[in-house]
Structure formats: structure tokens, C-alpha cells
Enzyme design. Structure first.
Site, PDB file in Angstrom:
ATOM      1  N   GLU A 173       0.854  -1.400  -0.153  1.00 54.66           N
ATOM      2  CA  GLU A 173       0.036  -0.098   0.078  1.00 54.66           C
ATOM      3  C   GLU A 173       0.768   1.345   0.048  1.00 54.66           C
ATOM      4  OE1 GLU A 173      -3.122  -0.374   3.112  1.00 54.66           O
ATOM      5  OE2 GLU A 173      -3.935  -1.827   1.999  1.00 54.66           O
ATOM      6  N   GLU A 292      -5.643  -8.530  -0.527  1.00 54.78           N
ATOM      7  CA  GLU A 292      -6.195  -8.273   0.683  1.00 54.78           C
ATOM      8  C   GLU A 292      -7.887  -7.852   0.373  1.00 54.78           C
ATOM      9  OE1 GLU A 292      -4.742  -5.206   3.485  1.00 54.78           O
ATOM     10  OE2 GLU A 292      -2.801  -5.650   2.890  1.00 54.78           O
TER      11      GLU A 292
HETATM   12  O1  AHR Z   1      -5.016  -6.191   6.971  1.00 52.97           O
HETATM   13  C1  AHR Z   1      -5.019  -4.995   7.771  1.00 52.97           C
HETATM   14  C2  AHR Z   1      -4.376  -4.101   7.099  1.00 52.97           C
HETATM   15  O2  AHR Z   1      -5.319  -3.361   6.111  1.00 52.97           O
HETATM   16  C3  AHR Z   1      -3.042  -4.097   6.680  1.00 52.97           C
HETATM   17  O3  AHR Z   1      -2.053  -4.025   7.166  1.00 52.97           O
HETATM   18  C4  AHR Z   1      -2.890  -3.020   5.293  1.00 52.97           C
HETATM   19  O4  AHR Z   1      -2.276  -3.546   4.107  1.00 52.97           O
HETATM   20  C5  AHR Z   1      -4.131  -2.620   5.030  1.00 52.97           C
HETATM   21  O5  AHR Z   1      -4.581  -1.505   4.989  1.00 52.97           O
END
Ligand code: AHR
Length: 501
Positions: A173, A292
Site C-alpha cells: 500500500e 487483501e
Molecule cells: O489487513 C489490515 C491492514 O489493511 C493491512 O496491514 C494493510 O495493508 C491494510 O490497510
């Protein structure tokens, strides 16, 4: 009762579904590692301190890949802190979550754990506080057989054989203002290109994931993708997507339609990848790693009260309900429908932190509601995704028009000699009289019809009782290659039918 028809044919295939579509994620944060997978004083702990009861549940999920070690944590992490004798490892401030990291678990321990749960590691390199030099060093440490300082250090630390890690993320990110070492797209793209080049010079068998936007809501979404790909196209294999959903508005119809947002997001990112491909007159196609995805909102208020600088405090401990499980079902079907371009996906995360598996310190472990659709998709959603041609009524919700009441896909698994239908009925009022015509696929008997239905939409599971879980249904028949089934209102359904030999 509402009617829905679906037609599929083995001549209309989306793609073979990659196993890595059912990946997950463990970050050094909250109680994911400590008190999650690792708790040396727990009665079920193995010789390395990892909980056997948790391992058993992870194995039930049949996960092929686990992303590690972060997440936001990654961008301030020095992997060298987690190798060598435990007693020499430093305690460090983790600035991402403002906690203390003990480094009791590092890459060796995690790699051994991943083998025990039959998963590969998707390792990530820190491009927040570190750069090209570190990126090439970690690949050498992990993947080079021996005879150099770093590879020999790995052997000295107990792993004679290389870890042979195939999938690597280039940071995490990097567009996010919360990220340590956040970068402008061009700067990140250039850094990722040079890091990726060096990593592939060490081991040309690895695959690299470039950071896309942190979500489609980011102000720089789409231009970020175009700019980073412009810089790094030559060196990378996948572009990442991240997206979390929630029902903050408490609007069930709109919530269950949010898989349409995921579908739009994927199609937009594919369009940008192909735009850069055209611009570069390249023959190479960049695929997607949705590394994610999940529901994340239940724990936000609780987390805002968290005191900093604790070791493994409870963070992001969402307790999921039945409506979350239904949305997870819709999201899983959406990933399968896009399996021609989404080749990797990671449910974020795996244990305690926005997770299907929860643990009590010194106590029990239990399966959240979302455990079940994920497990069934991972177990049975392997094979070839068939293009679903569906006729069903639709509705309009707050954010989405023409939301079909039925979300569904069929997967042809010739190795296991079965076809599997996954289906969500989004209607809270009507059952669906569902017919799926397999035309040129000769069907035998029903193997299993499992449904999750009939629960209060806010029902949850706890360590004392797993209320929300699948049960068998009898309301199904197969005749002339047509499967007919009753899909109850608000239900997640998995239908497995044998192929006729
Ligand atoms: O999964 C939780 C968080 O969400 C992770 O650390 C990050 O990559 C995202 O913002």
C-alpha cells in the site's frame, strides 16, 4: 417463489482457477501471530510454540498460500531482527500499529509453520524504509542454495535447503498516507522496478507483485496503477488490489450488492493493465493479485480506544455475523468469475485479525461465520470456472442498480469428477426455484447439497457455540443434465454433482 435459470457449457470457459485464488494473510499485528498461531504456553503448543489446534483449523481451510509479514507492518520491518537465536532478537517499536514487536517469530519459524499447514509463503519486501539492496539480500537469504554469506547464514540458522519462495510482494500500500515511507507513484514505480530487477537477477524463477492502490476509493486510484506500471511493467507479473467492505449503513440489500463494487474494481484494474500493455506495445499481460479482501468494520470503534505500545493487543477483532458470510460468498463467486485475470487472492487475514479463525489465550479456538463459505470455496472451487449465463429478477439498492437476486457460478473439476455450483440468494423474502442446465456436461448423482440459511442476519459464532454453519439440504434433483434446487431466502449454497463417466 422466484425463478432463476443458469446455463453453462464446457465450451464457454472463463479460466482454470489458480489454487492461489484461495490464499490468506498473516501480518505481525494484533493477536495474529502472538496468541494466534503462536502461543508457547498453550496446552496444544508444539515444540516450536505453535498451537496445534489453530493449525488444524487452518488445514481445514485448505489454504495454498499465506502472505507474510504484512501489511502496514512490513514498511518498518527489518527481517534480520527475526533470524538467529531467539534470545538475541531485539524488541522493536512497530510504528504501523504502534505496538511492540518481540521478534520471537521470524521467517524461519513462519516458514516451518507454513509447511505444516501445507501452504506456501507469499513473502513481501519492505519498500517503505528500505530499498533495492535489502530486496536483493532477502531473496538471496531465502532462495539461494548456499556458498554465499547470506545463503550460508540461512543454513547456519537451521535451513540447509532454500525456502524457494516463489511469490513476492514489492512493498505494501505504498500510496497510503498512513504508510511508513509512502511514495508518489512515479517514485514507487521506479524503486519497485529496480528492486524487482535485482531480485530476479538473484532468482529468475520468482514472481513479483507490484502495489496497486490501497482501495478503489483512493483519490489517485487508476492513475496510480497506470503510473506504477509505466515504470515497472517489464519486471513484474501481477498488480495488487486491496478492498474491505462493511455494512456501516445497516442496509442489508445494499450490503449484499457490494460484490458488484469488487467486480467493477477488478474490471477497472484489468483495463488499466491492458492500457499500459497497449501503450508499451508489449506482448506481456499483467494479471491481478487481490491480496487483501474481506469485511472490516465491526472493530473500528473498539480499535480507536486502543492504548499504544502493548505487545500483541487485540486489534481488528471483527466478530462476523451471518450477513457477512453471505457477502463473503458473493465476493468468492466474484473472484471465481474473474479468474481469467485474478490469479492470486488473499483473504485478509487468517487468525484473530479480521479473521475466519479466532483464538482465546490459553483457551479454545473457533470458526467465525465467514470460515465456512471460504472453506467450501477453497475445497470445491478448484477446476475450470464456467461462464454463467443467468436469468433472474433484480433490484435497485442505495449504491447499485440491477442487482441480481442470484449470484452464482459453476466450476468443472474433471480431476475430482464433479461439477460444483456456488450460489447466493440475496432475497430476504423469496426462495429461488433454481435450474442450472449443463447442456454438454453429462451429470450423474448429487454428491452433496450444503446450505447456510435460516439464521438471523446478525447471528454470530462464539467460542462456546458455532451457530452459523452449513447443513445438508434435500431439496434438489438432477434430470437430463439439469440441476433443480430450492435456494432458501438469504442463503449460501454449494451443490456438488458427479460427472457421468
Ligand atoms: O489487513 C489490515 C491492514 O489493511 C493491512 O496491514 C494493510 O495493508 C491494510 O490497510
Amino acid at each position: 417463489m422466484m425463478k432463476a435459470n443458469m446455463q453453462v457449457s464446457k465450451n464457454f470457459q472463463i479460466s482454470k482457477i489458480e489454487d492461489r485464488l484461495y490464499g490468506s494473510f498473516i501480518e505481525h499485528m494484533g493477536r495474529a501471530v502472538y496468541e494466534g498461531i503462536y502461543e508457547p504456553t498453550h496446552p496444544t503448543a508444539d515444540d516450536n510454540g505453535f498451537r496445534n489446534d489453530v493449525k488444524e483449523l487452518v488445514k481445514e481451510l485448505n489454504i495454498p498460500l499465506v502472505r507474510y509479514p504484512g501489511g502496514n507492518f512490513l514498511s518498518g520491518y527489518n527481517w534480520e531482527d527475526g533470524i538467529g537465536p531467539r534470545e538475541n532478537r531485539p524488541k522493536r517499536l512497530d510504528l504501523a500499529w504502534r505496538t511492540i514487536e518481540t521478534n520471537e517469530v521470524g521467517m524461519h519459524e513462519f516458514f516451518d509453520w507454513s509447511k505444516e499447514v501445507n501452504a506456501e509463503v507469499n513473502m513481501a519486501v519492505n519498500l517503505g524504509t528500505r530499498g533495492v539492496d535489502d530486496a536483493r539480500r532477502i531473496v538471496e537469504y531465502c532462495n539461494f542454495p548456499g556458498g554465499t554469506e547470506l545463503s550460508d547464514l540461512r543454513r547456519q540458522n537451521g535451513h540447509e535447503e532454500p525456502f524457494a519462495i516463489k511469490t513476492w510482494c514489492l512493498g505494501n500500500e505504498m500510496d497510503g498516507p498512513w504508510q511508513i515511507g509512502q511514495k508518489a507513484a512515479v517514485d514507487y514505480g521506479k524503486l519497485a522496478a529496480q528492486a524487482g530487477k535485482a531480485m530476479k537477477l538473484v532468482d529468475d524463477s520468482i514472481e513479483l507483485v507490484l502495489c496497486g492502490s490501497s482501495s478503489s476509493e483512493m483519490p489517485t486510484f487508476a492513475s496510480w496503477e497506470a503510473e506504477v506500471l509505466d515504470e515497472a511493467y517489464e519486471y513484474v507479473d501481477y498488480l495488487s488490489l486491496h478492498r474491505y467492505y462493511g455494512n456501516q449503513e445497516n442496509d442489508l440489500e445494499n450490503y449484499l450488492a457490494k460484490s458488484i463494487d469488487m467486480d467493477n474494481f477488478i474490471k477497472s484494474v484489468v483495463a488499466v493493465c491492458d492500457y499500459v500493455k497497449a501503450k508499451k506495445k508489449s506482448n506481456k499481460t499483467i494479471n491481478l493479485s487481490f491480496d487483501e479482501w474481506n469485511v472490516w468494520y465491526h472493530s473500528n470503534e473498539q480499535d480507536s480506544k486502543n492504548e499504544p505500545w502493548q505487545i500483541a493487543p487485540p486489534l481488528l477483532e471483527d466478530i462476523y455475523n451471518f450477513e457477512d458470510a453471505l457477502l463473503i460468498g458473493c465476493l468468492l463467486i466474484t473472484l471465481m468469475k474473474n479468474s481469467d485475470r485474478v490469479k492470486i487472492a488473499c483473504l485478509a487475514q487468517l487468525v484473530n485479525v479480521i479473521a475466519p479463525i479466532m483464538t482465546e489465550k490459553d483457551g479454545r479456538t473457533w470458526r467465525q461465520t465467514i470460515f465456512y463459505p471460504f472453506m467450501q470455496a477453497s475445497l470445491y472451487g478448484r477446476g475450470i470456472a464456467l461462464t454463467p449465463n443467468i436469468q433472474v429478477d433484480s433490484y435497485n439498492s442505495r449504491d447499485f442498480d440491477n442487482v441480481p437476486y442470484l449470484e452464482s457460478i459453476a466450476v468443472l473439476n474433471e480431476e475430482e469428477n464433479e461439477v460444483v455450483i456456488f450460489a447466493v440468494n440475496r432475497s430476504k423474502d423469496d426462495a429461488i426455484d433454481f435450474e442450472c442446465d449443463f447442456y454438454d456436461i453429462s451429470l450423474g448423482d448429487v454428491i452433496d447439497f450444503s446450505e447456510m440459511a435460516g439464521f438471523d442476519i446478525k447471528a454470530i459464532n462464539t467460542s462456546a457455540e458455532e451457530v452459523v454453519k452449513p447443513s445438508p439440504s434435500e431439496e434438489i434433483r438432477v434430470e437430463n443434465n439439469v440441476v433443480s434446487a430450492k435456494l432458501k431466502p438469504l442463503s449460501w449454497n454449494v451443490i456438488r454433482v458427479a460427472l457421468n463417466q
